[in-house]
Design a protein around this motif. Structure first.
Motif, PDB file in Angstrom:
ATOM      1  N   LEU A 215      12.499 -16.458 -39.771  1.00  0.00           N
ATOM      2  CA  LEU A 215      12.459 -16.225 -38.315  1.00  0.00           C
ATOM      3  C   LEU A 215      13.162 -14.928 -37.940  1.00  0.00           C
ATOM      4  O   LEU A 215      12.645 -14.143 -37.130  1.00  0.00           O
ATOM      5  N   THR A 216      14.318 -14.678 -38.563  1.00  0.00           N
ATOM      6  CA  THR A 216      15.048 -13.444 -38.206  1.00  0.00           C
ATOM      7  C   THR A 216      14.266 -12.211 -38.654  1.00  0.00           C
ATOM      8  O   THR A 216      14.343 -11.163 -38.037  1.00  0.00           O
ATOM      9  N   SER A 217      13.496 -12.348 -39.735  1.00  0.00           N
ATOM     10  CA  SER A 217      12.681 -11.209 -40.188  1.00  0.00           C
ATOM     11  C   SER A 217      11.649 -10.858 -39.120  1.00  0.00           C
ATOM     12  O   SER A 217      11.406  -9.680 -38.834  1.00  0.00           O
ATOM     13  N   ILE A 218      11.057 -11.895 -38.517  1.00  0.00           N
ATOM     14  CA  ILE A 218      10.059 -11.642 -37.462  1.00  0.00           C
ATOM     15  C   ILE A 218      10.740 -10.939 -36.277  1.00  0.00           C
ATOM     16  O   ILE A 218      10.238  -9.926 -35.765  1.00  0.00           O
ATOM     17  N   ILE A 219      11.933 -11.451 -35.904  1.00  0.00           N
ATOM     18  CA  ILE A 219      12.669 -10.840 -34.785  1.00  0.00           C
ATOM     19  C   ILE A 219      13.025  -9.392 -35.128  1.00  0.00           C
ATOM     20  O   ILE A 219      12.836  -8.470 -34.329  1.00  0.00           O
ATOM     21  N   SER A 220      13.508  -9.193 -36.366  1.00  0.00           N
ATOM     22  CA  SER A 220      13.894  -7.846 -36.791  1.00  0.00           C
ATOM     23  C   SER A 220      12.706  -6.894 -36.717  1.00  0.00           C
ATOM     24  O   SER A 220      12.837  -5.744 -36.274  1.00  0.00           O
ATOM     25  N   ALA A 221      11.539  -7.367 -37.151  1.00  0.00           N
ATOM     26  CA  ALA A 221      10.336  -6.529 -37.141  1.00  0.00           C
ATOM     27  C   ALA A 221      10.009  -6.112 -35.705  1.00  0.00           C
ATOM     28  O   ALA A 221       9.698  -4.934 -35.442  1.00  0.00           O
ATOM     29  N   SER A 222      10.135  -7.072 -34.769  1.00  0.00           N
ATOM     30  CA  SER A 222       9.842  -6.753 -33.363  1.00  0.00           C
ATOM     31  C   SER A 222      10.840  -5.712 -32.858  1.00  0.00           C
ATOM     32  O   SER A 222      10.462  -4.756 -32.166  1.00  0.00           O
ATOM     33  N   ILE A 223      12.133  -5.903 -33.224  1.00  0.00           N
ATOM     34  CA  ILE A 223      13.167  -4.952 -32.780  1.00  0.00           C
ATOM     35  C   ILE A 223      12.874  -3.562 -33.342  1.00  0.00           C
ATOM     36  O   ILE A 223      12.996  -2.545 -32.659  1.00  0.00           O
ATOM     37  N   LEU A 224      12.435  -3.546 -34.598  1.00  0.00           N
ATOM     38  CA  LEU A 224      12.127  -2.272 -35.263  1.00  0.00           C
ATOM     39  C   LEU A 224      11.005  -1.541 -34.531  1.00  0.00           C
ATOM     40  O   LEU A 224      11.108  -0.338 -34.240  1.00  0.00           O
ATOM     41  N   ILE A 225       9.967  -2.284 -34.200  1.00  0.00           N
ATOM     42  CA  ILE A 225       8.824  -1.685 -33.482  1.00  0.00           C
ATOM     43  C   ILE A 225       9.308  -1.133 -32.135  1.00  0.00           C
ATOM     44  O   ILE A 225       9.000  -0.005 -31.746  1.00  0.00           O
ATOM     45  N   TYR A 226      10.133  -1.956 -31.467  1.00  0.00           N
ATOM     46  CA  TYR A 226      10.667  -1.535 -30.164  1.00  0.00           C
ATOM     47  C   TYR A 226      11.488  -0.253 -30.317  1.00  0.00           C
ATOM     48  O   TYR A 226      11.371   0.693 -29.521  1.00  0.00           O
ATOM     49  N   ALA A 227      12.336  -0.190 -31.384  1.00  0.00           N
ATOM     50  CA  ALA A 227      13.209   0.962 -31.607  1.00  0.00           C
ATOM     51  C   ALA A 227      12.385   2.223 -31.848  1.00  0.00           C
ATOM     52  O   ALA A 227      12.687   3.298 -31.298  1.00  0.00           O
ATOM     53  N   ILE A 228      11.336   2.090 -32.674  1.00  0.00           N
ATOM     54  CA  ILE A 228      10.493   3.251 -32.981  1.00  0.00           C
ATOM     55  C   ILE A 228       9.794   3.751 -31.698  1.00  0.00           C
ATOM     56  O   ILE A 228       9.772   4.943 -31.396  1.00  0.00           O
TER      57      ILE A 228
ATOM     58  N   ILE B 116      25.142  -3.517 -31.106  1.00  0.00           N
ATOM     59  CA  ILE B 116      26.325  -4.226 -31.613  1.00  0.00           C
ATOM     60  C   ILE B 116      26.056  -5.732 -31.677  1.00  0.00           C
ATOM     61  O   ILE B 116      26.369  -6.400 -32.665  1.00  0.00           O
ATOM     62  N   MET B 117      25.421  -6.229 -30.607  1.00  0.00           N
ATOM     63  CA  MET B 117      25.149  -7.671 -30.565  1.00  0.00           C
ATOM     64  C   MET B 117      24.196  -8.081 -31.684  1.00  0.00           C
ATOM     65  O   MET B 117      24.389  -9.100 -32.340  1.00  0.00           O
ATOM     66  N   THR B 118      23.190  -7.271 -31.900  1.00  0.00           N
ATOM     67  CA  THR B 118      22.223  -7.585 -32.957  1.00  0.00           C
ATOM     68  C   THR B 118      22.912  -7.579 -34.322  1.00  0.00           C
ATOM     69  O   THR B 118      22.730  -8.488 -35.131  1.00  0.00           O
ATOM     70  N   ILE B 119      23.739  -6.546 -34.541  1.00  0.00           N
ATOM     71  CA  ILE B 119      24.432  -6.454 -35.837  1.00  0.00           C
ATOM     72  C   ILE B 119      25.327  -7.679 -36.042  1.00  0.00           C
ATOM     73  O   ILE B 119      25.297  -8.333 -37.083  1.00  0.00           O
ATOM     74  N   ALA B 120      26.104  -7.997 -34.985  1.00  0.00           N
ATOM     75  CA  ALA B 120      27.034  -9.121 -35.103  1.00  0.00           C
ATOM     76  C   ALA B 120      26.268 -10.416 -35.391  1.00  0.00           C
ATOM     77  O   ALA B 120      26.649 -11.200 -36.272  1.00  0.00           O
ATOM     78  N   PHE B 121      25.155 -10.614 -34.679  1.00  0.00           N
ATOM     79  CA  PHE B 121      24.365 -11.840 -34.841  1.00  0.00           C
ATOM     80  C   PHE B 121      23.833 -11.965 -36.275  1.00  0.00           C
ATOM     81  O   PHE B 121      24.021 -12.978 -36.951  1.00  0.00           O
TER      82      PHE B 121
ATOM     83  N   GLY C 216      26.518 -12.537 -38.897  1.00  0.00           N
ATOM     84  CA  GLY C 216      26.933 -13.945 -38.888  1.00  0.00           C
ATOM     85  C   GLY C 216      25.989 -14.788 -39.725  1.00  0.00           C
ATOM     86  O   GLY C 216      26.409 -15.550 -40.593  1.00  0.00           O
ATOM     87  N   ILE C 217      24.697 -14.599 -39.470  1.00  0.00           N
ATOM     88  CA  ILE C 217      23.690 -15.397 -40.192  1.00  0.00           C
ATOM     89  C   ILE C 217      23.755 -15.103 -41.697  1.00  0.00           C
ATOM     90  O   ILE C 217      23.740 -16.009 -42.526  1.00  0.00           O
ATOM     91  N   ILE C 218      23.874 -13.815 -42.015  1.00  0.00           N
ATOM     92  CA  ILE C 218      23.879 -13.436 -43.442  1.00  0.00           C
ATOM     93  C   ILE C 218      25.092 -14.038 -44.160  1.00  0.00           C
ATOM     94  O   ILE C 218      24.969 -14.625 -45.234  1.00  0.00           O
ATOM     95  N   ILE C 219      26.271 -13.906 -43.531  1.00  0.00           N
ATOM     96  CA  ILE C 219      27.479 -14.417 -44.188  1.00  0.00           C
ATOM     97  C   ILE C 219      27.422 -15.941 -44.316  1.00  0.00           C
ATOM     98  O   ILE C 219      27.742 -16.506 -45.361  1.00  0.00           O
ATOM     99  N   MET C 220      26.945 -16.601 -43.264  1.00  0.00           N
ATOM    100  CA  MET C 220      26.830 -18.058 -43.338  1.00  0.00           C
ATOM    101  C   MET C 220      25.869 -18.467 -44.462  1.00  0.00           C
ATOM    102  O   MET C 220      26.151 -19.363 -45.252  1.00  0.00           O
TER     103      MET C 220
END
Ligand code: UDP
Ligand code: MG
Length: 314
Positions: free
Chosen positions: A243-256, A272-277, A280-284
Protein backbone atom coordinates in the motif's frame (compact mmCIF):
# COMPACT_ATOMS: atom_id res chain seq x y z
CA UNK A 1 -5.68 -50.99 38.26
CA UNK A 2 -2.92 -50.94 35.67
CA UNK A 3 -3.04 -48.17 33.02
CA UNK A 4 -4.47 -45.75 35.55
CA UNK A 5 -1.45 -43.88 36.79
CA UNK A 6 -2.08 -40.17 37.28
CA UNK A 7 0.61 -37.54 37.70
CA UNK A 8 -0.41 -34.05 38.78
CA UNK A 9 2.20 -31.53 37.65
CA UNK A 10 2.39 -28.20 39.45
CA UNK A 11 5.03 -25.61 38.50
CA UNK A 12 6.07 -23.28 41.31
CA UNK A 13 8.11 -20.13 41.52
CA UNK A 14 8.60 -18.42 44.88
CA UNK A 15 5.47 -19.97 46.37
CA UNK A 16 6.68 -20.52 49.96
CA UNK A 17 3.54 -18.91 51.41
CA UNK A 18 1.21 -21.44 49.83
CA UNK A 19 3.21 -24.48 48.78
CA UNK A 20 2.76 -26.37 52.08
CA UNK A 21 -1.01 -26.08 51.71
CA UNK A 22 -0.88 -27.11 48.03
CA UNK A 23 1.20 -30.23 48.79
CA UNK A 24 -1.24 -31.19 51.54
CA UNK A 25 -4.38 -30.63 49.43
CA UNK A 26 -3.10 -32.34 46.28
CA UNK A 27 -1.75 -35.38 48.14
CA UNK A 28 -5.02 -35.66 50.03
CA UNK A 29 -6.92 -35.56 46.74
CA UNK A 30 -4.61 -38.23 45.32
CA UNK A 31 -5.36 -40.51 48.32
CA UNK A 32 -9.11 -40.02 47.91
CA UNK A 33 -8.92 -40.87 44.21
CA UNK A 34 -6.78 -43.95 44.91
CA UNK A 35 -9.25 -45.12 47.60
CA UNK A 36 -12.16 -44.56 45.22
CA UNK A 37 -10.41 -46.75 42.66
CA UNK A 38 -10.24 -43.96 40.04
CA UNK A 39 -6.46 -44.06 39.75
CA UNK A 40 -3.70 -46.55 40.63
CA UNK A 41 -1.65 -46.44 43.81
CA UNK A 42 1.58 -45.48 41.98
CA UNK A 43 0.07 -42.06 41.09
CA UNK A 44 2.07 -38.97 42.03
CA UNK A 45 1.91 -35.26 42.52
CA UNK A 46 5.02 -33.74 40.99
CA UNK A 47 6.05 -30.18 41.81
CA UNK A 48 8.44 -28.48 39.43
CA UNK A 49 10.45 -25.85 41.26
CA UNK A 50 11.21 -23.22 38.65
CA UNK A 51 14.28 -21.68 40.27
CA UNK A 52 12.55 -20.27 43.36
CA UNK A 53 14.73 -18.07 45.51
CA UNK A 54 12.71 -18.71 48.67
CA UNK A 55 12.01 -21.87 50.68
CA UNK A 56 9.63 -23.49 48.13
CA UNK A 57 11.98 -26.41 47.29
CA UNK A 58 12.87 -26.99 50.94
CA UNK A 59 9.20 -27.25 51.95
CA UNK A 60 8.45 -29.72 49.12
CA UNK A 61 11.51 -31.85 49.99
CA UNK A 62 10.41 -32.03 53.64
CA UNK A 63 6.95 -33.21 52.58
CA UNK A 64 8.41 -35.70 50.10
CA UNK A 65 10.36 -37.39 52.92
CA UNK A 66 7.12 -38.21 54.71
CA UNK A 67 5.05 -38.96 51.60
CA UNK A 68 6.61 -40.85 48.68
CA UNK A 69 3.77 -39.74 46.43
CA UNK A 70 5.14 -36.19 46.54
CA UNK A 71 7.81 -35.78 43.88
CA UNK A 72 10.00 -32.83 42.98
CA UNK A 73 11.84 -31.71 39.87
CA UNK A 74 14.19 -28.92 40.84
CA UNK A 75 15.29 -26.73 37.91
CA UNK A 76 18.64 -24.95 38.04
CA UNK A 77 17.11 -21.50 37.50
CA UNK A 78 13.91 -19.73 36.54
CA UNK A 79 13.04 -20.99 33.04
CA UNK A 80 9.39 -19.85 33.07
CA UNK A 81 6.15 -21.69 33.72
CA UNK A 82 5.89 -23.14 30.20
CA UNK A 83 9.26 -24.86 30.46
CA UNK A 84 8.61 -26.02 34.02
CA UNK A 85 5.41 -27.67 32.77
CA UNK A 86 7.30 -29.26 29.89
CA UNK A 87 9.92 -30.65 32.29
CA UNK A 88 7.10 -32.18 34.33
CA UNK A 89 5.52 -33.77 31.26
CA UNK A 90 8.84 -35.07 29.90
CA UNK A 91 10.20 -36.55 33.10
CA UNK A 92 7.09 -38.38 34.30
CA UNK A 93 5.67 -41.61 32.94
CA UNK A 94 1.92 -41.82 33.43
CA UNK A 95 -1.39 -42.67 31.79
CA UNK A 96 -2.99 -39.35 32.76
CA UNK A 97 -1.19 -36.04 33.24
CA UNK A 98 -2.91 -33.10 34.89
CA UNK A 99 -1.18 -29.73 34.89
CA UNK A 100 -2.28 -27.15 37.44
CA UNK A 101 -0.89 -23.94 38.97
CA UNK A 102 0.66 -24.52 42.38
CA UNK A 103 -1.36 -21.68 43.93
CA UNK A 104 -4.49 -23.88 43.51
CA UNK A 105 -6.64 -21.06 42.11
CA UNK A 106 -8.15 -23.69 39.83
CA UNK A 107 -10.73 -26.09 41.24
CA UNK A 108 -8.45 -29.07 41.85
CA UNK A 109 -11.35 -31.17 43.16
CA UNK A 110 -12.39 -31.45 39.49
CA UNK A 111 -9.33 -33.57 38.70
CA UNK A 112 -11.35 -36.73 39.49
CA UNK A 113 -14.02 -35.63 36.96
CA UNK A 114 -11.30 -34.90 34.41
CA UNK A 115 -9.95 -38.44 34.73
CA UNK A 116 -13.47 -39.84 34.44
CA UNK A 117 -14.05 -37.80 31.27
CA UNK A 118 -10.76 -39.03 29.81
CA UNK A 119 -11.75 -42.61 30.56
CA UNK A 120 -15.02 -42.02 28.72
CA UNK A 121 -12.97 -41.58 25.54
CA UNK A 122 -11.13 -38.34 25.08
CA UNK A 123 -7.47 -37.38 25.19
CA UNK A 124 -7.57 -33.79 26.37
CA UNK A 125 -9.78 -32.23 29.06
CA UNK A 126 -9.63 -28.43 29.27
CA UNK A 127 -10.37 -26.71 32.55
CA UNK A 128 -12.18 -23.47 31.64
CA UNK A 129 -13.06 -20.62 33.99
CA UNK A 130 -16.75 -19.74 34.07
CA UNK A 131 -16.08 -16.18 35.14
CA UNK A 132 -13.05 -14.01 35.78
CA UNK A 133 -14.48 -11.91 38.60
CA UNK A 134 -11.72 -12.93 41.03
CA UNK A 135 -9.17 -11.36 38.67
CA UNK A 136 -8.08 -7.76 38.91
CA UNK A 137 -9.46 -5.30 36.37
CA UNK A 138 -6.02 -5.20 34.74
CA UNK A 139 -5.87 -8.99 34.37
CA UNK A 140 -9.40 -9.13 32.94
CA UNK A 141 -8.64 -6.34 30.49
CA UNK A 142 -5.34 -7.85 29.28
CA UNK A 143 -6.95 -11.30 29.01
CA UNK A 144 -9.77 -9.94 26.82
CA UNK A 145 -7.27 -8.05 24.68
CA UNK A 146 -5.20 -11.22 24.34
CA UNK A 147 -8.14 -13.37 23.17
CA UNK A 148 -9.31 -10.64 20.77
CA UNK A 149 -5.81 -10.39 19.29
CA UNK A 150 -5.46 -14.15 18.99
CA UNK A 151 -8.84 -14.30 17.25
CA UNK A 152 -7.81 -11.55 14.88
CA UNK A 153 -4.65 -13.46 14.01
CA UNK A 154 -6.70 -16.56 13.30
CA UNK A 155 -5.12 -18.48 16.19
CA UNK A 156 -7.48 -21.00 17.67
CA UNK A 157 -7.25 -21.22 21.47
CA UNK A 158 -9.76 -22.05 24.22
CA UNK A 159 -11.05 -18.91 25.88
CA UNK A 160 -10.56 -18.65 29.66
CA UNK A 161 -8.47 -21.80 29.79
CA UNK A 162 -5.00 -21.46 31.23
CA UNK A 163 -2.78 -24.39 32.20
CA UNK A 164 -5.35 -26.50 34.10
CA UNK A 165 -5.85 -29.49 31.82
CA UNK A 166 -5.64 -33.23 31.55
CA UNK A 167 -3.62 -34.94 28.85
CA UNK A 168 -3.57 -38.68 28.29
CA UNK A 169 -0.39 -40.62 27.57
CA UNK A 170 -1.37 -40.54 23.89
CA UNK A 171 -1.76 -36.71 23.91
CA UNK A 172 1.59 -36.23 25.66
CA UNK A 173 3.38 -38.48 23.16
CA UNK A 174 1.90 -36.35 20.34
CA UNK A 175 2.92 -33.16 22.19
CA UNK A 176 6.51 -34.42 22.40
CA UNK A 177 6.63 -34.57 18.59
CA UNK A 178 6.48 -30.75 18.48
CA UNK A 179 10.13 -29.83 18.22
CA UNK A 180 9.85 -26.10 18.80
CA UNK A 181 11.79 -24.30 21.52
CA UNK A 182 9.64 -21.23 22.00
CA UNK A 183 6.80 -22.89 23.78
CA UNK A 184 3.18 -21.83 24.08
CA UNK A 185 1.57 -24.98 25.46
CA UNK A 186 -2.05 -23.86 25.07
CA UNK A 187 -1.52 -23.37 21.35
CA UNK A 188 0.40 -26.61 20.91
CA UNK A 189 -2.19 -28.70 22.78
CA UNK A 190 -4.97 -27.20 20.66
CA UNK A 191 -2.88 -27.98 17.58
CA UNK A 192 -2.63 -31.69 18.42
CA UNK A 193 -6.25 -32.06 17.38
CA UNK A 194 -7.25 -35.10 19.46
CA UNK A 195 -10.73 -35.54 20.89
CA UNK A 196 -11.26 -33.15 23.79
CA UNK A 197 -13.79 -32.17 26.43
CA UNK A 198 -14.30 -29.03 28.52
CA UNK A 199 -14.94 -28.78 32.21
CA UNK A 200 -16.10 -25.48 33.77
CA UNK A 201 -15.31 -24.11 37.21
CA UNK A 202 -15.15 -20.97 39.30
CA UNK A 203 -11.66 -19.70 39.79
CA UNK A 204 -10.84 -18.63 43.34
CA UNK A 205 -8.56 -15.89 44.54
CA UNK A 206 -4.98 -16.68 45.49
CA UNK A 207 -4.96 -17.77 49.14
CA UNK A 208 -1.44 -16.49 49.72
CA UNK A 209 1.45 -14.89 47.87
CA UNK A 210 1.32 -12.63 44.83
CA UNK A 211 1.03 -13.39 41.13
CA UNK A 212 4.34 -14.42 39.57
CA UNK A 213 3.16 -13.22 36.17
CA UNK A 214 4.54 -9.73 35.96
CA UNK A 215 3.59 -7.49 33.03
CA UNK A 216 6.80 -8.26 31.05
CA UNK A 217 6.18 -12.01 31.57
CA UNK A 218 2.57 -11.67 30.37
CA UNK A 219 3.60 -9.66 27.30
CA UNK A 220 6.36 -12.21 26.61
CA UNK A 221 3.85 -15.09 26.70
CA UNK A 222 1.37 -13.26 24.46
CA UNK A 223 4.12 -12.45 21.97
CA UNK A 224 5.33 -16.09 21.94
CA UNK A 225 1.73 -17.17 21.38
CA UNK A 226 1.34 -14.87 18.38
CA UNK A 227 4.71 -15.41 16.75
CA UNK A 228 4.74 -19.17 17.15
CA UNK A 229 1.26 -19.65 15.72
CA UNK A 230 0.80 -16.85 13.21
CA UNK A 231 2.73 -15.23 10.39
CA UNK A 232 0.07 -12.54 10.09
CA UNK A 233 2.37 -9.77 11.47
CA UNK A 234 4.77 -10.54 8.59
CA UNK A 235 1.91 -10.56 6.08
CA UNK A 236 0.77 -7.25 7.54
CA UNK A 237 4.19 -5.82 6.67
CA UNK A 238 3.90 -7.07 3.11
CA UNK A 239 0.44 -5.53 2.72
CA UNK A 240 1.56 -2.25 4.33
CA UNK A 241 4.62 -2.22 2.09
CA UNK A 242 2.43 -2.76 -0.98
CA UNK A 243 0.00 0.00 0.00
CA UNK A 244 2.76 2.46 0.86
CA UNK A 245 4.42 1.73 -2.49
CA UNK A 246 1.22 2.81 -4.26
CA UNK A 247 1.09 5.98 -2.13
CA UNK A 248 4.78 6.64 -2.77
CA UNK A 249 4.28 6.24 -6.53
CA UNK A 250 1.45 8.80 -6.45
CA UNK A 251 3.61 11.21 -4.42
CA UNK A 252 6.45 10.72 -6.90
CA UNK A 253 4.20 11.54 -9.86
CA UNK A 254 2.92 14.59 -8.00
CA UNK A 255 6.51 15.71 -7.20
CA UNK A 256 7.64 15.37 -10.82
CA UNK A 257 4.59 17.25 -12.02
CA UNK A 258 5.25 20.05 -9.48
CA UNK A 259 8.90 20.23 -10.60
CA UNK A 260 7.94 20.50 -14.24
CA UNK A 261 5.41 23.20 -13.44
CA UNK A 262 7.99 25.14 -11.36
CA UNK A 263 6.07 25.32 -8.08
CA UNK A 264 8.05 22.83 -6.06
CA UNK A 265 9.56 25.03 -3.28
CA UNK A 266 6.75 25.13 -0.74
CA UNK A 267 5.89 21.83 0.89
CA UNK A 268 8.63 21.37 3.46
CA UNK A 269 6.05 20.25 6.05
CA UNK A 270 4.57 17.62 3.81
CA UNK A 271 8.04 16.25 3.02
CA UNK A 272 9.00 15.98 6.68
CA UNK A 273 5.68 14.35 7.48
CA UNK A 274 6.04 11.85 4.67
CA UNK A 275 9.59 10.97 5.72
CA UNK A 276 8.59 10.57 9.36
CA UNK A 277 5.58 8.41 8.44
CA UNK A 278 7.51 6.07 6.19
CA UNK A 279 10.49 5.89 8.57
CA UNK A 280 8.06 4.77 11.28
CA UNK A 281 6.62 2.06 9.07
CA UNK A 282 10.04 0.88 7.93
CA UNK A 283 11.49 0.67 11.44
CA UNK A 284 8.41 -1.09 12.78
CA UNK A 285 8.53 -3.56 9.91
CA UNK A 286 12.21 -4.23 10.48
CA UNK A 287 11.42 -4.78 14.15
CA UNK A 288 8.76 -7.38 13.42
CA UNK A 289 11.03 -9.18 10.95
CA UNK A 290 13.78 -9.04 13.59
CA UNK A 291 11.48 -10.67 16.13
CA UNK A 292 10.80 -13.62 13.83
CA UNK A 293 14.49 -13.81 12.99
CA UNK A 294 15.39 -13.98 16.67
CA UNK A 295 12.89 -16.83 17.05
CA UNK A 296 14.65 -18.69 14.26
CA UNK A 297 17.97 -18.02 16.00
CA UNK A 298 16.65 -19.49 19.26
CA UNK A 299 15.39 -22.57 17.39
CA UNK A 300 18.68 -23.02 15.51
CA UNK A 301 20.84 -22.70 18.63
CA UNK A 302 18.92 -25.62 20.08
CA UNK A 303 19.79 -24.83 23.67
CA UNK A 304 18.26 -27.01 26.40
CA UNK A 305 14.73 -25.91 27.27
CA UNK A 306 15.34 -26.46 30.97
CA UNK A 307 18.06 -27.91 33.14
CA UNK A 308 17.57 -30.10 36.16
CA UNK A 309 19.37 -29.63 39.43
CA UNK A 310 17.91 -32.72 41.10
CA UNK A 311 14.80 -34.85 41.35
CA UNK A 312 13.12 -36.38 44.43
CA UNK A 313 10.76 -39.40 44.48
CA UNK A 314 10.51 -39.43 40.70
N1 UDP B 1 5.29 -19.92 37.69
C1 UDP B 1 6.45 -20.59 37.35
N2 UDP B 1 7.48 -19.86 36.79
C2 UDP B 1 7.38 -18.53 36.55
C3 UDP B 1 6.17 -17.87 36.87
C4 UDP B 1 5.14 -18.60 37.43
O1 UDP B 1 6.57 -21.80 37.56
O2 UDP B 1 8.34 -17.95 36.05
C5 UDP B 1 4.18 -20.69 38.30
C6 UDP B 1 3.61 -20.10 39.59
O3 UDP B 1 4.33 -20.51 40.72
C7 UDP B 1 2.19 -20.64 39.57
C8 UDP B 1 1.86 -20.71 38.09
O4 UDP B 1 3.11 -20.70 37.39
O5 UDP B 1 2.11 -21.93 40.12
C9 UDP B 1 0.99 -19.57 37.63
O6 UDP B 1 1.51 -18.34 38.09
P1 UDP B 1 0.65 -17.25 38.84
O7 UDP B 1 -0.33 -17.91 39.74
O8 UDP B 1 1.56 -16.28 39.48
O9 UDP B 1 -0.11 -16.58 37.61
P2 UDP B 1 -1.59 -16.00 37.59
O10 UDP B 1 -2.50 -17.04 38.18
O11 UDP B 1 -1.57 -14.75 38.39
O12 UDP B 1 -1.84 -15.79 36.13
MG1 MG C 1 -2.36 -17.95 39.99
Amino acid sequence: MSNNKLVIIAPCYNEEEIIGYSVEQLSMLLDIMINDGIISSDSRVCFVNDGSKDKTAEIIINCSKKNKKVALIDLTRNFGQQYALLAGLNLNEADYYVTIDADLQDDYMLIADMVKKAKEDCDIVYGCRKRRDTDTFFKRFTARLFYKLMNLMGINIRENHSEFRLLTKNAVSKLKEFGERTIFLRGIVQNIGLKSADIYYDCTERLAGKTKYTLPKLIGLAWTAITSFSVLPLRFITITGFLTSIISASILIYAIRSYLKHYSIPGWTSIIMTIAFFCGIIIMSLGIIGEYLSMILIEVKGRPLYQINKTVNL
